[in-house]
Design a protein around this motif. Sequence first.
Motif, PDB file in Angstrom:
ATOM      1  N   LEU A 278      74.292   3.710 -88.126  1.00  0.00           N
ATOM      2  CA  LEU A 278      75.005   2.697 -87.348  1.00  0.00           C
ATOM      3  C   LEU A 278      75.215   1.307 -88.310  1.00  0.00           C
ATOM      4  CD1 LEU A 278      73.761   3.293 -83.690  1.00  0.00           C
ATOM      5  CD2 LEU A 278      76.156   3.595 -84.385  1.00  0.00           C
ATOM      6  N   GLY A 279      74.085   0.968 -88.830  1.00  0.00           N
ATOM      7  CA  GLY A 279      74.027  -0.347 -89.408  1.00  0.00           C
ATOM      8  C   GLY A 279      75.018  -0.332 -90.861  1.00  0.00           C
ATOM      9  N   PHE A 280      75.096   0.748 -91.479  1.00  0.00           N
ATOM     10  CA  PHE A 280      76.165   1.090 -92.425  1.00  0.00           C
ATOM     11  C   PHE A 280      77.485   0.935 -91.843  1.00  0.00           C
ATOM     12  CE2 PHE A 280      72.361   2.868 -94.795  1.00  0.00           C
ATOM     13  CZ  PHE A 280      72.281   1.797 -95.551  1.00  0.00           C
ATOM     14  N   ILE A 281      77.810   1.608 -90.600  1.00  0.00           N
ATOM     15  CA  ILE A 281      79.134   1.533 -90.074  1.00  0.00           C
ATOM     16  C   ILE A 281      79.461   0.131 -90.015  1.00  0.00           C
ATOM     17  CG2 ILE A 281      80.475   1.728 -88.399  1.00  0.00           C
ATOM     18  CD1 ILE A 281      79.032   4.985 -88.162  1.00  0.00           C
ATOM     19  N   GLY A 282      78.476  -0.703 -89.493  1.00  0.00           N
ATOM     20  CA  GLY A 282      78.895  -2.211 -89.193  1.00  0.00           C
ATOM     21  C   GLY A 282      79.112  -2.803 -90.601  1.00  0.00           C
ATOM     22  N   MET A 283      78.308  -2.510 -91.594  1.00  0.00           N
ATOM     23  CA  MET A 283      78.427  -3.099 -93.002  1.00  0.00           C
ATOM     24  C   MET A 283      79.932  -2.775 -93.532  1.00  0.00           C
ATOM     25  SD  MET A 283      74.858  -2.596 -94.768  1.00  0.00           S
ATOM     26  CE  MET A 283      73.361  -2.700 -93.991  1.00  0.00           C
ATOM     27  N   ILE A 284      80.461  -1.362 -93.219  1.00  0.00           N
ATOM     28  CA  ILE A 284      81.543  -1.046 -93.762  1.00  0.00           C
ATOM     29  C   ILE A 284      82.774  -1.973 -92.957  1.00  0.00           C
ATOM     30  CG2 ILE A 284      83.249   0.967 -93.806  1.00  0.00           C
ATOM     31  CD1 ILE A 284      80.712   2.720 -94.383  1.00  0.00           C
ATOM     32  N   ALA A 285      82.480  -1.947 -91.836  1.00  0.00           N
ATOM     33  CA  ALA A 285      83.387  -2.688 -90.904  1.00  0.00           C
ATOM     34  C   ALA A 285      83.613  -4.199 -91.355  1.00  0.00           C
ATOM     35  CB  ALA A 285      83.151  -2.678 -89.418  1.00  0.00           C
ATOM     36  N   PHE A 286      82.412  -4.735 -91.627  1.00  0.00           N
ATOM     37  CA  PHE A 286      82.447  -6.229 -91.929  1.00  0.00           C
ATOM     38  C   PHE A 286      83.273  -6.295 -93.488  1.00  0.00           C
ATOM     39  CE2 PHE A 286      80.579  -9.198 -94.899  1.00  0.00           C
ATOM     40  CZ  PHE A 286      80.639 -10.382 -94.336  1.00  0.00           C
ATOM     41  N   SER A 287      82.851  -5.287 -94.271  1.00  0.00           N
ATOM     42  CA  SER A 287      83.526  -5.398 -95.631  1.00  0.00           C
ATOM     43  C   SER A 287      84.919  -5.256 -95.372  1.00  0.00           C
ATOM     44  CB  SER A 287      82.719  -4.299 -96.476  1.00  0.00           C
ATOM     45  OG  SER A 287      81.358  -4.298 -96.757  1.00  0.00           O
TER      46      SER A 287
END
Length: 163
Positions: free
Chosen positions: A146-155
């Motif tokens: 979930l954290g990495f999905i948030g990071m991907i969305a931010f990027s």
Amino acid sequence: MHLASPRPLFFLAFIGCVLLMAAALYLEHVVGLEPCPMCVLQRMCVILFGVVCLVAAVHGPGTLGRRIYAVLALLFAAAGAATAGRQIWLQSVPADQLEACLPGLEYMIEAFPLQEIVSKVFRGTADCAEVNWTLFGMSIPEWSLLGFIGMIAFSLLQLLRRN
């Protein structure tokens, strides 16, 4: 809708990474959970994502620079998501179908070439498939994903946004 300038957004992303690492270190040193090699790789991806965001926040780049930082951050976030996804999949495999255990990461770094270490870590073992802790019914790799999905969305937001 007007988005905030990239500089404070990159800094907020860095603060998010600091909080994620603080939670990981709390689980390791206070709760007593030992990280498996896949967990260590996920931590490395969070740290690298955070470093890219910190450098971007300090640099305050223009449009091209923002996109370059966003691509680098996206690569680290995608690598972390792939690792977390693989670990989630390993948790669904019966334990008798997985290799027993890997030697410690420090030993593997000293004894094996990098390609073999990566291969062994991604193949996974029973250590990586063990669920020792959950929060709201989700394991640590699921929270990491979930954290990495948030990071991907931010990027992607930073990569695709207009000035």
